[in-house]
Design a protein around this motif. Structure first.
Motif, mmCIF file in Angstrom:
data_model
loop_
_atom_site.group_PDB
_atom_site.id
_atom_site.type_symbol
_atom_site.label_atom_id
_atom_site.label_comp_id
_atom_site.label_asym_id
_atom_site.label_seq_id
_atom_site.Cartn_x
_atom_site.Cartn_y
_atom_site.Cartn_z
ATOM 1 N N HIS A 41 1.326 -0.965 -0.052
ATOM 2 C CA HIS A 41 0.031 0.253 -0.114
ATOM 3 C C HIS A 41 0.836 1.110 0.309
ATOM 4 C CE1 HIS A 41 -4.167 -2.090 0.455
ATOM 5 N NE2 HIS A 41 -3.782 -3.110 1.527
ATOM 6 N N GLY A 42 2.017 0.950 0.063
ATOM 7 C CA GLY A 42 2.779 1.983 0.614
ATOM 8 C C GLY A 42 2.851 3.051 1.216
ATOM 9 N N GLN B 9 6.646 -3.552 -8.380
ATOM 10 C CA GLN B 9 6.752 -4.352 -7.397
ATOM 11 C C GLN B 9 8.444 -3.874 -6.275
ATOM 12 O OE1 GLN B 9 4.072 -7.009 -5.877
ATOM 13 N NE2 GLN B 9 4.215 -6.197 -3.818
ATOM 14 N N TYR B 36 10.673 9.704 -3.834
ATOM 15 C CA TYR B 36 11.370 9.253 -2.427
ATOM 16 C C TYR B 36 12.310 8.217 -2.814
ATOM 17 C CZ TYR B 36 8.944 13.230 -0.312
ATOM 18 O OH TYR B 36 8.343 14.373 0.145
ATOM 19 N N GLN B 38 14.216 5.130 0.124
ATOM 20 C CA GLN B 38 13.696 4.637 1.967
ATOM 21 C C GLN B 38 14.834 3.134 2.008
ATOM 22 O OE1 GLN B 38 9.703 3.376 2.859
ATOM 23 N NE2 GLN B 38 10.076 3.698 5.350
ATOM 24 N N PRO B 44 11.167 7.764 4.311
ATOM 25 C CA PRO B 44 11.193 8.170 3.587
ATOM 26 C C PRO B 44 12.227 9.800 3.688
ATOM 27 C CG PRO B 44 8.778 7.860 3.486
ATOM 28 C CD PRO B 44 9.759 7.480 4.799
ATOM 29 N N PHE B 89 9.714 5.397 -4.089
ATOM 30 C CA PHE B 89 8.049 6.021 -4.164
ATOM 31 C C PHE B 89 7.630 6.732 -5.311
ATOM 32 C CE2 PHE B 89 6.206 2.960 -0.993
ATOM 33 C CZ PHE B 89 7.301 2.581 0.180
ATOM 34 N N THR B 101 0.290 12.146 -1.842
ATOM 35 C CA THR B 101 0.042 11.206 -2.053
ATOM 36 C C THR B 101 1.045 10.050 -3.302
ATOM 37 O OG1 THR B 101 -2.420 11.318 -2.356
ATOM 38 C CG2 THR B 101 -2.131 9.553 -3.331
ATOM 39 N N PHE B 102 1.591 9.416 -2.054
ATOM 40 C CA PHE B 102 2.085 7.881 -3.006
ATOM 41 C C PHE B 102 1.440 7.344 -3.746
ATOM 42 C CE2 PHE B 102 5.861 9.818 -0.099
ATOM 43 C CZ PHE B 102 5.512 10.130 0.571
ATOM 44 N N GLY B 103 2.591 6.393 -4.343
ATOM 45 C CA GLY B 103 2.942 4.991 -5.293
ATOM 46 C C GLY B 103 2.964 3.799 -4.173
ATOM 47 N N THR B 104 2.723 2.605 -4.213
ATOM 48 C CA THR B 104 2.833 1.337 -3.796
ATOM 49 C C THR B 104 4.501 0.723 -3.112
ATOM 50 O OG1 THR B 104 2.491 0.120 -5.739
ATOM 51 C CG2 THR B 104 0.608 1.246 -3.809
ATOM 52 N N GLY B 105 5.307 1.554 -4.200
ATOM 53 C CA GLY B 105 6.534 1.334 -3.531
ATOM 54 C C GLY B 105 7.598 0.307 -4.788
#
Lengths: 116, 112
Positions: A41-42, B9, B36, B38, B44, B89, B101-105
Motif C-alpha cells: 500500500h505504500g 513492485q 522518494y 527509503q 523516506p 516511491f 499521495t504516494f505510489g505503492t513502492g
C-alpha cells in the motif's frame, strides 16, 4: 536530519486499548502529517495539520484522531486499537514558505505498532 | 482510490545497469511529482522532483522523465550501485497544504 522525534518507536498493545503516538519537531514547520506504511500500500495519509488546532482528514482517517495544541507537537490517537491498525506510522513535516522543493516532506524514523 | 499506480513492485539490477521505475496518475490536478527513497528502518527522503511543465530532470545518476499527455512519469537510475538498494516511491503533490499521495513502492536490489 530534520529535527523530528517520534515516540514511542515500538509499541505492542491489545485490541480495544487506546494508543497515542507523538510527533515532536524542532524545525517550526507549519505543516505536519501522519502516514501509515503497509506492504503493498505504500504510504497512506491519515491526518494532517496546517497550523495549531487546524487539522484535516487524509485518505485513511477512520479510527484515528489527531490533535495539535502547539506548533511542535502532533499527536495521533487510536481510540480503540484494532489488528488492522498494526502498521508502521510515520510523522512528516513541511513548510513550503521557507523555499526548498515543493512537495518535500521530512520524515521521522517511524513508530512500529503491533495490535494483538 | 488509487491515484498513483507504480510498477514494478520489485526490481533486481546488476551493478552498472539502468534501473527504471514507472508511475501513472489518474487526474491532472497535481502540482509536483517527486520521488522518494527509503532505506530499511528509516523514513523516506526526497530524491528528486519535477514540475509538470518540464519533460525531464536530471540530478547526477537520477533522471525523471515526465509525459504529461500520458499521465506517466518514470525514474531512471543510471550506473546503478549496491548503495542504491532501497525502496523507491513516486508521489504526486496537490493543494496548498502540500498533500503528498504516494505510489505503492518499488523495492530495488542492485547486485554486485
Amino acid at each position: 536530519d530534520a529535527g523530528i522525534t517520534q515516540s514511542p518507536r515500538h509499541k505492542v498493545t491489545e485490541t480495544g486499548t487506546p494508543v497515542t503516538l507523538r510527533c515532536h519537531q524542532t524545525e517550526n514547520h507549519r505543516y505536519m502529517y501522519w502516514y501509515r506504511q503497509d506492504p503493498g500500500h505504500g504510504l497512506r495519509l491519515i491526518h494532517y495539520s496546517y497550523g495549531v488546532k487546524d487539522t484535516d482528514k487524509g485518505e485513511v482517517s477512520d479510527g484515528y484522531s489527531v490533535s495539535r495544541s502547539k506548533t511542535e507537537d502532533f499527536l495521533l490517537t487510536l481510540e480503540s486499537a484494532t489488528s488492522s491498525q498494526t502498521s508502521v506510522y510515520f510523522c512528516a513535516i513541511s513548510d513550503p514558505g521557507r523555499g526548498g522543493t515543493t512537495g518535500e516532506l521530512f520524515f521521522g524514523e517511524g513508530s512500529r505498532l503491533t495490535v494483538l | 482510490q488509487q491515484q498513483v499506480k507504480q510498477s514494478p513492485q520489485s526490481l533486481i539490477v546488476q551493478k552498472g545497469g539502468i534501473s527504471i521505475i514507472n508511475c501513472a496518475y489518474e487526474n491532472t490536478a497535481f502540482d509536483y511529482f517527486p520521488w522518494y527513497q527509503q532505506f530499511p528502518g528509516k523514513g523516506p527522503a526526497l530524491l528528486i522532483a519535477i514540475r509538470p511543465d518540464v519533460s525531464e530532470k536530471k540530478e547526477g545518476r537520477f533522471t525523471i522523465s515526465f509525459n504529461k499527455s500520458a499521465k506517466q512519469f518514470s525514474l531512471h537510475i543510471m550506473d546503478s550501485q549496491p548503495g542504491d538498494s532501497a525502496t523507491y516511491f513516486c508521489a504526486v503533490v496537490s493543494g496548498g497544504y502540500q498533500k503528498v499521495t504516494f505510489g505503492t513502492g518499488t523495492k530495488l536490489q542492485v547486485i554486485p
